[in-house]
Design a protein around this motif. Structure first.
Motif, PDB file in Angstrom:
ATOM      1  N   TYR A  80       0.852  -1.181   0.000  1.00 57.93           N
ATOM      2  CA  TYR A  80       0.000   0.000   0.000  1.00 57.93           C
ATOM      3  C   TYR A  80       0.892   1.237   0.000  1.00 57.93           C
ATOM      4  CZ  TYR A  80      -3.571  -3.292   1.475  1.00 57.93           C
ATOM      5  OH  TYR A  80      -4.431  -4.351   1.528  1.00 57.93           O
ATOM      6  N   VAL A  81       0.537   2.214  -0.819  1.00 58.53           N
ATOM      7  CA  VAL A  81       1.249   3.486  -0.842  1.00 58.53           C
ATOM      8  C   VAL A  81       0.236   4.586  -0.583  1.00 58.53           C
ATOM      9  CG1 VAL A  81       2.622   5.087  -2.211  1.00 58.53           C
ATOM     10  CG2 VAL A  81       2.961   2.635  -2.480  1.00 58.53           C
ATOM     11  N   ASP A  82       0.494   5.376   0.453  1.00 59.61           N
ATOM     12  CA  ASP A  82      -0.364   6.512   0.783  1.00 59.61           C
ATOM     13  C   ASP A  82       0.287   7.791   0.284  1.00 59.61           C
ATOM     14  OD1 ASP A  82      -2.282   5.036   2.062  1.00 59.61           O
ATOM     15  OD2 ASP A  82      -1.603   5.524   4.084  1.00 59.61           O
ATOM     16  N   PHE A  83      -0.506   8.603  -0.400  1.00 60.13           N
ATOM     17  CA  PHE A  83      -0.107   9.934  -0.832  1.00 60.13           C
ATOM     18  C   PHE A  83      -0.931  10.927  -0.020  1.00 60.13           C
ATOM     19  CE2 PHE A  83      -1.120  13.664  -3.446  1.00 60.13           C
ATOM     20  CZ  PHE A  83       0.149  14.148  -3.679  1.00 60.13           C
ATOM     21  N   VAL A  84      -0.261  11.789   0.710  1.00 57.24           N
ATOM     22  CA  VAL A  84      -0.908  12.788   1.560  1.00 57.24           C
ATOM     23  C   VAL A  84      -0.398  14.154   1.112  1.00 57.24           C
ATOM     24  CG1 VAL A  84      -1.208  13.572   3.946  1.00 57.24           C
ATOM     25  CG2 VAL A  84      -0.956  11.137   3.460  1.00 57.24           C
ATOM     26  N   TYR A  85      -1.308  15.119   0.961  1.00 53.62           N
ATOM     27  CA  TYR A  85      -0.882  16.441   0.519  1.00 53.62           C
ATOM     28  C   TYR A  85      -1.214  17.500   1.559  1.00 53.62           C
ATOM     29  CZ  TYR A  85      -5.747  17.393  -0.739  1.00 53.62           C
ATOM     30  OH  TYR A  85      -7.108  17.567  -0.692  1.00 53.62           O
ATOM     31  N   GLY A  94      -4.710  11.968   0.263  1.00 55.99           N
ATOM     32  CA  GLY A  94      -4.965  12.191  -1.156  1.00 55.99           C
ATOM     33  C   GLY A  94      -5.392  10.917  -1.856  1.00 55.99           C
ATOM     34  N   ARG A  95      -4.518   9.936  -1.864  1.00 54.46           N
ATOM     35  CA  ARG A  95      -4.782   8.679  -2.562  1.00 54.46           C
ATOM     36  C   ARG A  95      -4.086   7.535  -1.852  1.00 54.46           C
ATOM     37  NH1 ARG A  95      -5.860   9.666  -8.473  1.00 54.46           N
ATOM     38  NH2 ARG A  95      -6.176  11.904  -8.578  1.00 54.46           N
ATOM     39  N   ARG A  96      -4.638   6.334  -2.044  1.00 54.77           N
ATOM     40  CA  ARG A  96      -3.990   5.112  -1.587  1.00 54.77           C
ATOM     41  C   ARG A  96      -3.938   4.165  -2.782  1.00 54.77           C
ATOM     42  NH1 ARG A  96      -5.186   1.979   3.894  1.00 54.77           N
ATOM     43  NH2 ARG A  96      -3.628   3.469   4.553  1.00 54.77           N
ATOM     44  N   PHE A  97      -2.739   3.664  -3.061  1.00 55.18           N
ATOM     45  CA  PHE A  97      -2.535   2.726  -4.156  1.00 55.18           C
ATOM     46  C   PHE A  97      -2.234   1.355  -3.579  1.00 55.18           C
ATOM     47  CE2 PHE A  97      -0.836   6.904  -5.451  1.00 55.18           C
ATOM     48  CZ  PHE A  97      -1.804   7.220  -6.395  1.00 55.18           C
ATOM     49  N   VAL A  98      -2.698   0.307  -4.257  1.00 63.56           N
ATOM     50  CA  VAL A  98      -2.516  -1.056  -3.774  1.00 63.56           C
ATOM     51  C   VAL A  98      -2.024  -1.920  -4.928  1.00 63.56           C
ATOM     52  CG1 VAL A  98      -3.629  -3.052  -2.718  1.00 63.56           C
ATOM     53  CG2 VAL A  98      -4.446  -0.759  -2.185  1.00 63.56           C
ATOM     54  N   THR A  99      -1.016  -2.758  -4.649  1.00 60.74           N
ATOM     55  CA  THR A  99      -0.537  -3.705  -5.654  1.00 60.74           C
ATOM     56  C   THR A  99      -0.025  -4.960  -4.964  1.00 60.74           C
ATOM     57  OG1 THR A  99       0.904  -4.039  -7.560  1.00 60.74           O
ATOM     58  CG2 THR A  99       1.805  -2.744  -5.753  1.00 60.74           C
ATOM     59  N   GLY A 100      -0.070  -6.059  -5.671  1.00 60.69           N
ATOM     60  CA  GLY A 100       0.501  -7.304  -5.193  1.00 60.69           C
ATOM     61  C   GLY A 100       1.749  -7.666  -5.969  1.00 60.69           C
ATOM     62  N   VAL A 114      -3.582  26.536  -2.716  1.00 60.07           N
ATOM     63  CA  VAL A 114      -2.355  26.633  -1.926  1.00 60.07           C
ATOM     64  C   VAL A 114      -1.780  25.242  -1.626  1.00 60.07           C
ATOM     65  CG1 VAL A 114      -1.256  27.849  -0.011  1.00 60.07           C
ATOM     66  CG2 VAL A 114      -3.410  28.685  -0.881  1.00 60.07           C
ATOM     67  N   PHE A 115      -1.731  24.390  -2.634  1.00 61.75           N
ATOM     68  CA  PHE A 115      -1.067  23.086  -2.548  1.00 61.75           C
ATOM     69  C   PHE A 115       0.417  23.370  -2.360  1.00 61.75           C
ATOM     70  CE2 PHE A 115       1.125  19.536  -4.586  1.00 61.75           C
ATOM     71  CZ  PHE A 115       0.451  18.440  -4.089  1.00 61.75           C
ATOM     72  N   ASP A 116       0.977  23.034  -1.187  1.00 62.37           N
ATOM     73  CA  ASP A 116       2.352  23.435  -0.923  1.00 62.37           C
ATOM     74  C   ASP A 116       3.238  22.319  -0.394  1.00 62.37           C
ATOM     75  OD1 ASP A 116       1.319  23.181   1.617  1.00 62.37           O
ATOM     76  OD2 ASP A 116       1.693  25.255   2.205  1.00 62.37           O
ATOM     77  N   GLY A 117       2.811  21.084  -0.517  1.00 61.64           N
ATOM     78  CA  GLY A 117       3.677  19.985  -0.114  1.00 61.64           C
ATOM     79  C   GLY A 117       2.943  18.666  -0.136  1.00 61.64           C
ATOM     80  N   PHE A 118       3.710  17.608  -0.036  1.00 63.59           N
ATOM     81  CA  PHE A 118       3.125  16.275  -0.016  1.00 63.59           C
ATOM     82  C   PHE A 118       4.053  15.325   0.704  1.00 63.59           C
ATOM     83  CE2 PHE A 118       5.837  16.207  -3.719  1.00 63.59           C
ATOM     84  CZ  PHE A 118       6.398  14.944  -3.707  1.00 63.59           C
ATOM     85  N   LYS A 119       3.543  14.143   1.027  1.00 60.86           N
ATOM     86  CA  LYS A 119       4.375  13.097   1.598  1.00 60.86           C
ATOM     87  C   LYS A 119       3.825  11.739   1.177  1.00 60.86           C
ATOM     88  CE  LYS A 119       2.225  13.673   6.159  1.00 60.86           C
ATOM     89  NZ  LYS A 119       2.521  13.944   7.573  1.00 60.86           N
ATOM     90  N   PHE A 120       4.727  10.790   1.051  1.00 60.18           N
ATOM     91  CA  PHE A 120       4.402   9.417   0.703  1.00 60.18           C
ATOM     92  C   PHE A 120       4.820   8.520   1.857  1.00 60.18           C
ATOM     93  CE2 PHE A 120       4.473  10.807  -3.716  1.00 60.18           C
ATOM     94  CZ  PHE A 120       3.550   9.974  -4.310  1.00 60.18           C
ATOM     95  N   SER A 133       6.536   2.412   6.375  1.00 63.86           N
ATOM     96  CA  SER A 133       7.757   3.209   6.404  1.00 63.86           C
ATOM     97  C   SER A 133       7.432   4.517   7.117  1.00 63.86           C
ATOM     98  CB  SER A 133       8.202   3.522   4.970  1.00 63.86           C
ATOM     99  OG  SER A 133       7.287   4.404   4.342  1.00 63.86           O
ATOM    100  N   SER A 134       8.455   5.303   7.366  1.00 65.04           N
ATOM    101  CA  SER A 134       8.177   6.666   7.818  1.00 65.04           C
ATOM    102  C   SER A 134       7.789   7.473   6.576  1.00 65.04           C
ATOM    103  CB  SER A 134       9.413   7.278   8.487  1.00 65.04           C
ATOM    104  OG  SER A 134      10.507   7.225   7.630  1.00 65.04           O
ATOM    105  N   TYR A 135       7.167   8.622   6.782  1.00 65.97           N
ATOM    106  CA  TYR A 135       6.773   9.459   5.656  1.00 65.97           C
ATOM    107  C   TYR A 135       7.997  10.096   5.008  1.00 65.97           C
ATOM    108  CZ  TYR A 135       1.735   9.358   6.426  1.00 65.97           C
ATOM    109  OH  TYR A 135       0.437   8.984   6.522  1.00 65.97           O
ATOM    110  N   SER A 136       7.935  10.209   3.692  1.00 60.58           N
ATOM    111  CA  SER A 136       8.943  10.926   2.927  1.00 60.58           C
ATOM    112  C   SER A 136       8.324  12.268   2.535  1.00 60.58           C
ATOM    113  CB  SER A 136       9.308  10.110   1.683  1.00 60.58           C
ATOM    114  OG  SER A 136      10.153  10.842   0.856  1.00 60.58           O
TER     115      SER A 136
END
Length: 140
Positions: A80-85, A94-100, A114-120, A133-136
């Motif tokens: 799972y990959v979380d995208f947070v803005y 923002g979004r969650r992606f899933v793959t096997g 005022v979109f000014d950053g994001f983290k995965f 993982s920790s957020y990037s």
């Protein structure tokens, strides 16, 4: 006077040349790269961790993202990959992606609001039990 006239002619020609280049369709942008690994549980090696890498760029008032994700172990659990803005109101999921296995995700966000950053962050496992993982973080 001759030197000043030559400099002014060069400055005046630069915007016209830039407009011609964009009209021809060769728009340039800078790619900003990022990547990360999931955590890992007992019995897994670092080489079996899930992994993502990608880049983003800004063009025509939008931020474009291109992300590859790999689930590298064979335990039949998903990655799972979380995208947070971040914007002027705080952090938002923002979004969650899933793959096997391996997947590629492309998406964009408007620079308005005022979109000014994001983290995965990336995690491997099943709902309720992830090796996150920790957020990037990225901001501008």
């Amino acid at each position: 006077t001759v030197l000043a006239g030559a400099v002014m002619a060069g400055v005046a020609a630069a915007p016209a040349q830039a407009a011609t280049t964009q009209a021809a369709g060769s728009v340039s942008f800078t790619k900003h790269w990022f990547d990360g690994y999931s955590g890992f549980s007992r019995g897994e090696s670092r080489g079996e961790r899930s992994y993502y890498k990608g880049y983003y760029y800004f063009s025509n008032g939008r931020y474009y993202f291109d992300v590859d994700v790999w689930d590298r172990d064979r335990d039949r659990e998903n990655t799972y990959v979380d995208f947070v803005y971040h914007d002027d109101r705080g952090w938002h999921q923002g979004r969650r992606f899933v793959t096997g296995g391996h997947a590629k995700y492309r998406f964009s966000y408007s620079a308005r609001g005022v979109f000014d950053g994001f983290k995965f962050r990336i995690g491997e496992g099943r709902p309720g039990h992830f090796d996150w993982s920790s957020y990037s973080n990225r901001s501008w």
